[in-house]
Design a protein around this motif. Structure first.
Motif, PDB file in Angstrom:
ATOM      1  N   LEU A 265      10.218 -20.438 -15.432  1.00 63.66           N
ATOM      2  CA  LEU A 265      10.839 -20.270 -16.737  1.00 63.66           C
ATOM      3  C   LEU A 265      11.483 -18.896 -16.798  1.00 63.66           C
ATOM      4  N   THR A 266      12.688 -18.837 -17.310  1.00 57.22           N
ATOM      5  CA  THR A 266      13.360 -17.540 -17.451  1.00 57.22           C
ATOM      6  C   THR A 266      13.137 -16.925 -18.825  1.00 57.22           C
ATOM      7  N   ALA A 269       9.207 -21.062 -23.347  1.00 57.69           N
ATOM      8  CA  ALA A 269       9.661 -22.394 -23.761  1.00 57.69           C
ATOM      9  C   ALA A 269       8.852 -22.850 -24.967  1.00 57.69           C
ATOM     10  N   LEU A 278      14.160 -24.963 -23.582  1.00 58.62           N
ATOM     11  CA  LEU A 278      13.677 -24.703 -22.233  1.00 58.62           C
ATOM     12  C   LEU A 278      14.771 -23.991 -21.437  1.00 58.62           C
ATOM     13  N   PHE A 280      15.143 -22.416 -17.441  1.00 56.01           N
ATOM     14  CA  PHE A 280      14.436 -22.309 -16.166  1.00 56.01           C
ATOM     15  C   PHE A 280      15.418 -22.011 -15.047  1.00 56.01           C
ATOM     16  N   GLU A 302      19.670 -23.951 -19.178  1.00 54.27           N
ATOM     17  CA  GLU A 302      19.150 -23.800 -20.538  1.00 54.27           C
ATOM     18  C   GLU A 302      19.413 -25.110 -21.264  1.00 54.27           C
TER      19      GLU A 302
END
Length: 636
Positions: A265-266, A269, A278, A280, A302
């Motif tokens: 995950l960036t 979430a 979300l 990622f 995204e």
């Protein structure tokens, strides 16, 4: 997507509900000084919920010790707040919140007498079957708090409650069965070894923090996997926030393999029954196709999903070799739409970034760009739609493998109609033009129209210039068995003779050829291709030299031919060309004319044959040309 979100929330709810089971049970008998009971019913509405072989003893200091042979508990009992298959996920969460709100656990824990607990076997049942192997349970209630440990062959679970700050922690190794929920069944080929930590407060049972780690294997595609996650569960808001999530693994699928793959995950979430956000990134390193090393690549995304309306918005960025391709995807009213955003790729930068890859070792591009875009839509219910893709490569020049390329341009336009999940081509217009392509022999002004069908590509029309003449091919299907005629017109004999590298050699005249290219199971063949000189013929002159003398000395019968060719004025030149898939080429030529070196009046006629591996010859010529260019670049 909706199913996944509900699964996560309900699975987490299952973990939350299990510690609460039985907190409303009357345990006043624990205050007795001594008890021996064969059987104790814990709930009159649930006959399977029992204690068996109960012993309670209290020492002089008032500390009680409770020993139990067997504790049985039925999770399907109607008296328990279990997840019902008849309830919607929303109803399940509302019911759970209501149940937890009525529990006064802080007061219940405060009333527990000081004691030690030793339960030899604790068995949970669901669906009439054991949920897991029986646990051995040990625990203790002190002035500071409560500690409980559960242990069996597969699991180790610990519960600790701090009476002062009302915080509790559940952690341990759990069975994959605990990850199951009413809407998720883990496939048999997925292997996990989960470790879970759950933190909360007794006076607020709707909020929890969760930490999760597990090894992961998916037979046979994924191995050496590791999953780590941290998050918060808010039952009142029906939301799961995943603060961090990472999945590392090695992947193998058919001919593709990658030993270093990471999904992360960036940013946090948020998953709920109303919306999911979300972001990622997937990074793939040390990838190979068969034995060929591939460049590292990343996919970042995204997305936002609204379960109520089944609406999805997503953006994807694919990057490799310092280049990025971006796309957008939307889903609404069962219609999926996607678009590749206009992207420009710089081939020189990509070439430099790819150094070290075997298939780019001999590629050095000096210019070139690629522009890419596409769009499409698909109706999930009707199983139909359309898609279009366009690609334009411009001004591509440099060395590709060991082929010299100058100013190549490529235009690809593809269109498809989708009917019942079948792709029907409605547009297939593609064109390639190259100013110069040196394959050992220079080809210039190449123009190629082709069909890019992956199953049956076709060269519709190919036209190029070679050694002053023209080469043309039409309707050539390289993957199909059969014959295609290659036409060669007006090749200058002087150009062919130049590749013999004989000092002072010269020639006049034009050569035409009809070459039947035959595709067979083992590759391409040429049977009796025709070679002939245009009337009225021409002249061949090969002066005597050390090179000629060496050739005449080492090849029997060649001395007379070189004498003839010192001054040959030919009127007829015709021959046959044969070729095999391994590159072996044979030429037989019949030449008629006059050679003053032999006779000033008498016509001469002789046969000449030559064997050569064409593939090796062209490779040798390319090497020679490249060496010559390097010397010129360095010294001239």
């Amino acid at each position: 997507m909706n199913r996944v979100i509900k699964s996560l929330l309900l699975t987490c709810c299952t973990w939350v509900m299990l510690p609460s089971l039985g907190w409303g049970i009357d345990l006043n008998w624990l205050s007795y000084s001594s008890v021996q009971l064969a059987r104790v019913s814990l709930d009159k509405n649930c006959p399977k919920n029992t204690l068996q072989g109960v012993e309670l003893e209290r020492n002089d200091a008032g500390l009680a010790t409770l020993k139990v042979e067997l504790l049985s508990w039925d999770l399907d009992c109607p008296g328990q707040p279990s997840v019902s298959n008849k309830q919607t996920p929303e109803q399940t969460l509302v019911a759970l919140n209501h149940t937890l709100a009525q529990l006064n656990l802080a007061e219940w824990v405060a009333r527990l007498p000081l004691l030690k607990v030793d339960i030899k076997s604790f068995a949970l049942y669901q669906g009439g079957k054991p949920l897991a192997a029986p646990w051995q349970v040990t625990g203790q209630v002190t002035e500071a708090g409560v500690s409980v440990k559960l242990l069996n062959k597969q699991e180790q679970i610990a519960l600790n409650i701090n009476k002062r700050n009302q915080e509790f922690v559940i952690n341990g190794l759990i069975s994959p069965a605990w990850l199951q929920s009413p809407v998720v069944n883990l496939p048999a080929n997925i292997a996990l070894a989960p470790k879970l930590t759950l933190n909360g407060k007794l006076d607020n049972l709707t909020q929890f923090s969760i930490e999760f780690t597990s090894s992961l294997a998916v037979t046979p595609q994924l191995s050496k996997g590791l999953v780590t996650a941290k998050g918060q569960l808010d039952l009142a808001r029906q939301q799961l926030t995943i603060a961090a999530l990472s999945v590392k693994a090695a992947i193998k699928q058919d001919d593709f393999s990658a030993s270093d793959v990471e999904w992360v995950l960036t940013k946090p979430a948020n998953l709920s029954l109303k919306m999911a956000d979300l972001a990622f990134e997937i990074a793939v390193k040390k990838a190979r196709w068969r034995k060929q090393k591939l460049p590292d690549f990343r996919l970042a995304s995204e997305l936002r999903y609204i379960p109520l309306t089944n609406h999805l918005q997503a953006k994807f960025d694919f990057s490799t070799l310092q280049q990025i391709i971006s796309a957008q995807v939307t889903l609404a009213n069962q219609r999926l739409k996607w678009q590749i955003l206009p992207s420009q790729l710089t081939l020189v930068e990509a070439n430099k970034a790819g150094q070290g890859l075997k298939y780019l070792d001999k590629t050095q591009l000096t210019s070139g760009t690629i522009e890419l875009e596409g769009a499409g839509d698909y109706h999930l219910g009707q199983q139909g739609g359309q898609l279009a893709l366009s690609l334009t490569a411009s001004n591509v020049s440099g060395l590709v493998q060991d082929y010299v390329l100058q100013n190549a341009s490529l235009s690809v336009e593809q269109g498809y109609k989708i009917e019942r999940n079948q792709f029907l081509s409605v547009k297939d217009n593609n064109h390639l033009s190259i100013d110069l392509l040196d394959i050992g022999v220079p080809l210039s002004a190449i123009n190629l129209d082709f069909k890019a069908d992956i199953n049956q590509p076709e060269i519709r029309d190919l036209h190029a210039f070679v050694l002053g003449g023209e080469l043309s091919v039409q309707r050539f299907k390289p993957l199909a068995l059969g014959r295609t005629d290659v036409k060669v017109k007006g090749v200058q004999l002087s150009g062919l003779l130049a590749y013999g590298q004989l000092p002072g050699a010269s020639a006049t005249g034009l050569i035409d050829a009809n070459i039947p290219l035959q595709k067979e199971a083992d590759g391409f063949h040429i049977y009796n291709g025709e070679i002939f000189a245009r009337a009225p013929g021409g002249q061949i002159t090969i002066p005597d030299s050390d090179v000629v003398q060496n050739l005449a000395t080492t090849n029997i019968g060649v001395e007379f031919i070189f004498k003839v060719l010192q001054d040959l004025r030919y009127s007829d030149l015709a021959g046959k060309l044969n070729y095999q898939p391994n590159g072996e080429m044979g030429i037989e030529v019949l030449i008629k004319g006059l050679s003053p070196q032999v006779s000033k009046t008498r016509p001469i006629e002789f046969n000449y044959s030559h064997q050569e591996n064409l593939i090796q010859l062209l490779r040798s010529l390319r090497f020679s040309n490249e060496l010559e260019r390097k010397i010129e670049d360095k010294y001239l």
